[in-house]
Design a protein around this motif. Structure first.
Motif, PDB file in Angstrom:
ATOM      1  N   ILE A 161     -14.942   2.595   8.089  1.00  0.00           N
ATOM      2  CA  ILE A 161     -14.789   1.198   7.694  1.00  0.00           C
ATOM      3  C   ILE A 161     -13.371   0.964   7.163  1.00  0.00           C
ATOM      4  CG2 ILE A 161     -17.241   0.906   7.206  1.00  0.00           C
ATOM      5  CD1 ILE A 161     -16.576   1.141   4.218  1.00  0.00           C
ATOM      6  N   GLY A 162     -12.912  -0.264   7.281  1.00  0.00           N
ATOM      7  CA  GLY A 162     -11.610  -0.639   6.750  1.00  0.00           C
ATOM      8  C   GLY A 162     -10.475  -0.659   7.754  1.00  0.00           C
ATOM      9  N   ASP A 163     -10.674  -0.074   8.943  1.00  0.00           N
ATOM     10  CA  ASP A 163      -9.597  -0.028   9.937  1.00  0.00           C
ATOM     11  C   ASP A 163      -9.162  -1.428  10.354  1.00  0.00           C
ATOM     12  OD1 ASP A 163      -9.543   2.810  10.098  1.00  0.00           O
ATOM     13  OD2 ASP A 163     -11.308   2.763  11.375  1.00  0.00           O
ATOM     14  N   ALA A 164     -10.127  -2.290  10.636  1.00  0.00           N
ATOM     15  CA  ALA A 164      -9.794  -3.657  11.051  1.00  0.00           C
ATOM     16  C   ALA A 164      -9.081  -4.394   9.921  1.00  0.00           C
ATOM     17  CB  ALA A 164     -11.056  -4.401  11.470  1.00  0.00           C
ATOM     18  N   GLY A 165      -9.514  -4.164   8.694  1.00  0.00           N
ATOM     19  CA  GLY A 165      -8.901  -4.829   7.556  1.00  0.00           C
ATOM     20  C   GLY A 165      -7.450  -4.423   7.357  1.00  0.00           C
ATOM     21  N   VAL A 166      -7.154  -3.126   7.543  1.00  0.00           N
ATOM     22  CA  VAL A 166      -5.779  -2.650   7.423  1.00  0.00           C
ATOM     23  C   VAL A 166      -4.926  -3.193   8.565  1.00  0.00           C
ATOM     24  CG1 VAL A 166      -4.303  -0.599   7.546  1.00  0.00           C
ATOM     25  CG2 VAL A 166      -6.314  -0.605   6.073  1.00  0.00           C
ATOM     26  N   ALA A 167      -5.482  -3.239   9.771  1.00  0.00           N
ATOM     27  CA  ALA A 167      -4.746  -3.804  10.910  1.00  0.00           C
ATOM     28  C   ALA A 167      -4.374  -5.251  10.637  1.00  0.00           C
ATOM     29  CB  ALA A 167      -5.585  -3.700  12.182  1.00  0.00           C
ATOM     30  N   LEU A 168      -5.321  -6.033  10.145  1.00  0.00           N
ATOM     31  CA  LEU A 168      -5.043  -7.437   9.849  1.00  0.00           C
ATOM     32  C   LEU A 168      -3.981  -7.559   8.761  1.00  0.00           C
ATOM     33  CD1 LEU A 168      -5.716 -10.406  10.335  1.00  0.00           C
ATOM     34  CD2 LEU A 168      -7.535 -10.196   8.619  1.00  0.00           C
ATOM     35  N   ALA A 169      -4.080  -6.724   7.740  1.00  0.00           N
ATOM     36  CA  ALA A 169      -3.087  -6.758   6.663  1.00  0.00           C
ATOM     37  C   ALA A 169      -1.693  -6.426   7.187  1.00  0.00           C
ATOM     38  CB  ALA A 169      -3.494  -5.788   5.555  1.00  0.00           C
ATOM     39  N   MET A 170      -1.607  -5.497   8.125  1.00  0.00           N
ATOM     40  CA  MET A 170      -0.323  -5.178   8.736  1.00  0.00           C
ATOM     41  C   MET A 170       0.215  -6.363   9.534  1.00  0.00           C
ATOM     42  SD  MET A 170      -0.634  -1.308  10.221  1.00  0.00           S
ATOM     43  CE  MET A 170      -0.783   0.143   9.181  1.00  0.00           C
ATOM     44  N   LEU A 171      -0.633  -6.939  10.345  1.00  0.00           N
ATOM     45  CA  LEU A 171      -0.209  -8.042  11.206  1.00  0.00           C
ATOM     46  C   LEU A 171       0.182  -9.270  10.391  1.00  0.00           C
ATOM     47  CD1 LEU A 171      -2.915  -7.600  13.969  1.00  0.00           C
ATOM     48  CD2 LEU A 171      -0.469  -7.193  14.232  1.00  0.00           C
ATOM     49  N   GLN A 172      -0.398  -9.419   9.220  1.00  0.00           N
ATOM     50  CA  GLN A 172      -0.061 -10.542   8.338  1.00  0.00           C
ATOM     51  C   GLN A 172       1.073 -10.222   7.375  1.00  0.00           C
ATOM     52  OE1 GLN A 172      -3.908 -11.372   6.566  1.00  0.00           O
ATOM     53  NE2 GLN A 172      -4.399 -12.910   8.131  1.00  0.00           N
ATOM     54  N   GLY A 173       1.591  -8.984   7.439  1.00  0.00           N
ATOM     55  CA  GLY A 173       2.708  -8.603   6.592  1.00  0.00           C
ATOM     56  C   GLY A 173       2.341  -8.228   5.177  1.00  0.00           C
ATOM     57  N   ARG A 174       1.053  -8.048   4.889  1.00  0.00           N
ATOM     58  CA  ARG A 174       0.639  -7.657   3.539  1.00  0.00           C
ATOM     59  C   ARG A 174       0.746  -6.158   3.326  1.00  0.00           C
ATOM     60  NH1 ARG A 174      -4.615  -8.410   3.033  1.00  0.00           N
ATOM     61  NH2 ARG A 174      -5.086  -9.095   5.162  1.00  0.00           N
ATOM     62  N   ILE A 175       0.762  -5.392   4.426  1.00  0.00           N
ATOM     63  CA  ILE A 175       0.974  -3.951   4.402  1.00  0.00           C
ATOM     64  C   ILE A 175       2.043  -3.652   5.452  1.00  0.00           C
ATOM     65  CG2 ILE A 175      -0.040  -1.694   4.919  1.00  0.00           C
ATOM     66  CD1 ILE A 175      -2.678  -2.653   3.890  1.00  0.00           C
ATOM     67  N   THR A 176       2.965  -2.767   5.141  1.00  0.00           N
ATOM     68  CA  THR A 176       4.017  -2.408   6.090  1.00  0.00           C
ATOM     69  C   THR A 176       3.412  -1.745   7.323  1.00  0.00           C
ATOM     70  OG1 THR A 176       5.596  -2.085   4.291  1.00  0.00           O
ATOM     71  CG2 THR A 176       6.142  -1.099   6.420  1.00  0.00           C
ATOM     72  N   ALA A 177       3.751  -2.248   8.489  1.00  0.00           N
ATOM     73  CA  ALA A 177       3.212  -1.710   9.736  1.00  0.00           C
ATOM     74  C   ALA A 177       3.703  -0.293   9.974  1.00  0.00           C
ATOM     75  CB  ALA A 177       3.608  -2.606  10.904  1.00  0.00           C
ATOM     76  N   THR A 178       2.834   0.541  10.534  1.00  0.00           N
ATOM     77  CA  THR A 178       3.165   1.924  10.851  1.00  0.00           C
ATOM     78  C   THR A 178       2.876   2.193  12.324  1.00  0.00           C
ATOM     79  OG1 THR A 178       0.953   2.834  10.425  1.00  0.00           O
ATOM     80  CG2 THR A 178       2.421   2.542   8.520  1.00  0.00           C
ATOM     81  N   ARG A 185      -5.370  -1.834  15.403  1.00  0.00           N
ATOM     82  CA  ARG A 185      -5.555  -3.173  15.976  1.00  0.00           C
ATOM     83  C   ARG A 185      -6.671  -3.170  17.016  1.00  0.00           C
ATOM     84  NH1 ARG A 185      -0.762  -7.406  17.778  1.00  0.00           N
ATOM     85  NH2 ARG A 185      -2.178  -9.132  18.306  1.00  0.00           N
ATOM     86  N   GLN A 186      -6.840  -2.048  17.700  1.00  0.00           N
ATOM     87  CA  GLN A 186      -7.936  -1.943  18.657  1.00  0.00           C
ATOM     88  C   GLN A 186      -9.286  -2.090  17.957  1.00  0.00           C
ATOM     89  OE1 GLN A 186      -8.115   1.742  20.863  1.00  0.00           O
ATOM     90  NE2 GLN A 186      -9.074   0.739  22.609  1.00  0.00           N
ATOM     91  N   ARG A 187      -9.403  -1.529  16.755  1.00  0.00           N
ATOM     92  CA  ARG A 187     -10.642  -1.686  15.989  1.00  0.00           C
ATOM     93  C   ARG A 187     -10.866  -3.145  15.597  1.00  0.00           C
ATOM     94  NH1 ARG A 187     -13.030   2.235  13.122  1.00  0.00           N
ATOM     95  NH2 ARG A 187     -14.722   0.713  13.166  1.00  0.00           N
ATOM     96  N   LEU A 188      -9.759  -3.874  15.345  1.00  0.00           N
ATOM     97  CA  LEU A 188      -9.851  -5.279  14.958  1.00  0.00           C
ATOM     98  C   LEU A 188     -10.216  -6.168  16.137  1.00  0.00           C
ATOM     99  CD1 LEU A 188      -9.310  -7.638  12.926  1.00  0.00           C
ATOM    100  CD2 LEU A 188      -6.918  -7.553  13.683  1.00  0.00           C
ATOM    101  N   GLU A 189      -9.573  -5.951  17.267  1.00  0.00           N
ATOM    102  CA  GLU A 189      -9.695  -6.876  18.397  1.00  0.00           C
ATOM    103  C   GLU A 189     -10.700  -6.436  19.452  1.00  0.00           C
ATOM    104  OE1 GLU A 189      -5.344  -8.987  18.393  1.00  0.00           O
ATOM    105  OE2 GLU A 189      -5.560  -7.206  19.643  1.00  0.00           O
ATOM    106  N   SER A 190     -11.135  -5.180  19.399  1.00  0.00           N
ATOM    107  CA  SER A 190     -12.083  -4.696  20.403  1.00  0.00           C
ATOM    108  C   SER A 190     -13.190  -3.864  19.755  1.00  0.00           C
ATOM    109  CB  SER A 190     -11.337  -3.853  21.451  1.00  0.00           C
ATOM    110  OG  SER A 190     -12.183  -3.496  22.514  1.00  0.00           O
ATOM    111  N   PRO A 191     -13.982  -4.481  18.872  1.00  0.00           N
ATOM    112  CA  PRO A 191     -15.057  -3.737  18.190  1.00  0.00           C
ATOM    113  C   PRO A 191     -16.121  -3.273  19.173  1.00  0.00           C
ATOM    114  CG  PRO A 191     -15.313  -6.100  17.833  1.00  0.00           C
ATOM    115  CD  PRO A 191     -13.988  -5.919  18.518  1.00  0.00           C
TER     116      PRO A 191
END
Length: 320
Positions: A161-178, A185-191
């Motif tokens: 759990i949490g993978d989609a949430g971290v991906a969204l945070a990265m894409l929104q600039g709340r967490i530095t992308a790695t 992002r695959q977990r976010l967009e292709s569950p």
């Protein structure tokens, strides 16, 4: 590119591959005619995905087509239902046949995997929005409900759990992308809906729910309907390496879009769950226990506890 609504409907009908024998009449009439087998109950769920809210405006149509079906199948999985039919409401800014072809490709791949037939719906003009109603079949009396958990039951979640949430945070600039953004992002967009697990849990789980709004909120629904509470041990939460490195457990339990299953079992079923994990090649983690006292406490290794955490809310209360 111009096209009539009729042409759009014909294009949708032609592009789906799954055909079921229990569909007497599908797309093309005022209603679909469907045969519900004797001894089965019909499970029905509906989800709406809105551009800019549930997917990025520039998301590929294939991914949107997959996700709108996946999130609905996830609801069926949570109740142990086998997918059967769907109806769809599609709102498009313009009748773009190329976009629609991509959307239906993503939709049809997942539909074919689970034998799901699109049997009707509606098309209209407006901001990009997709509503899907899914219909599944479950043996009478075997559906897994949110209301069956009891104090002493063990709480499990599937996969991580949490993978989609971290991906969204990265894409929104709340967490530095790695470098792990693409995987997350695959977990976010292709569950991936846990259909096989849900069906296998019919005679095992006492309650279940799919994690769409975050563990804190969704487990809360089980607690509310079952009239009990839960204690979750944060060190047992199944977090991927990326989530464990880039965030903490709080994001993992409050972010949505995991679409994993959270379920409860009587302790006597623990060995069976271990067997299911091996049979399905799917991580199933015991993360805590149900209790009589209402509410959910998240307990850390040092004995500290947090409560009152909430997941995603479409209509949060205003502070003003």
């Amino acid at each position: 590119m111009s096209s009539s609504e009729f042409d759009l409907i014909e294009s949708i009908a032609r592009s789906q591959s799954a055909r079921r024998d229990d569909v007497t009449l599908g797309i093309g009439d005022d209603c679909a005619l469907l045969n519900v087998p004797a001894g089965m109950e019909l499970a029905v769920s509906l989800d709406t995905l809105v551009s800019g809210r549930h997917f990025f405006a520039d998301a590929s149509p294939e991914l949107i087509g997959h996700k709108v079906l996946a999130v609905n199948l996830s609801d069926l999985a949570a109740m142990g239902a086998e997918p059967a039919w769907v109806t769809m409401g599609l709102t498009l800014p313009e009748p773009d046949k190329e976009w629609l072809a991509g959307f239906m490709r993503g939709f049809s791949v997942l539909a074919s995997k689970y034998g799901v037939q699109l049997v009707g719906g509606d098309t209209t003009s407006g901001p990009l929005t997709v509503s899907l109603q899914a219909h599944g079949l479950v043996p009478a009396g075997k559906a897994i409900r949110r209301s069956g958990a009891r104090p002493g039951d063990l709480v499990y979640v599937s996969h991580t759990i949490g993978d989609a949430g971290v991906a969204l945070a990265m894409l929104q600039g709340r967490i530095t992308a790695t470098d792990e953004l693409d995987t997350l992002r695959q977990r976010l967009e292709s569950p991936q809906p846990r259909i096989e697990l849900g069906i296998a849990l019919r005679d095992v789980a006492t309650a279940a729910i799919d994690l769409s709004d975050g563990l804190a909120s969704d487990l809360g629904h089980i607690c509310e309907r079952s009239q009990c509470g839960a204690v979750i041990e944060t060190h047992r939460l199944p977090l991927s390496g990326a989530v464990g490195t880039l965030s903490d457990w709080r994001l993992a339990v409050t972010a949505g879009d995991d679409y994993e299953l959270c379920f409860t079992i009587d302790p006597s079923q623990q060995e069976r769950v271990t067997q299911l994990s091996q049979e399905l090649d799917l991580r199933l983690s015991c993360i805590g226990k149900m209790r009589q006292q209402p509410g959910i406490d998240f307990v850390s290794d040092d004995g500290s506890s947090e409560s009152g955490l909430q997941g995603y809310d479409h209509f949060p209360e205003s502070d003003t």
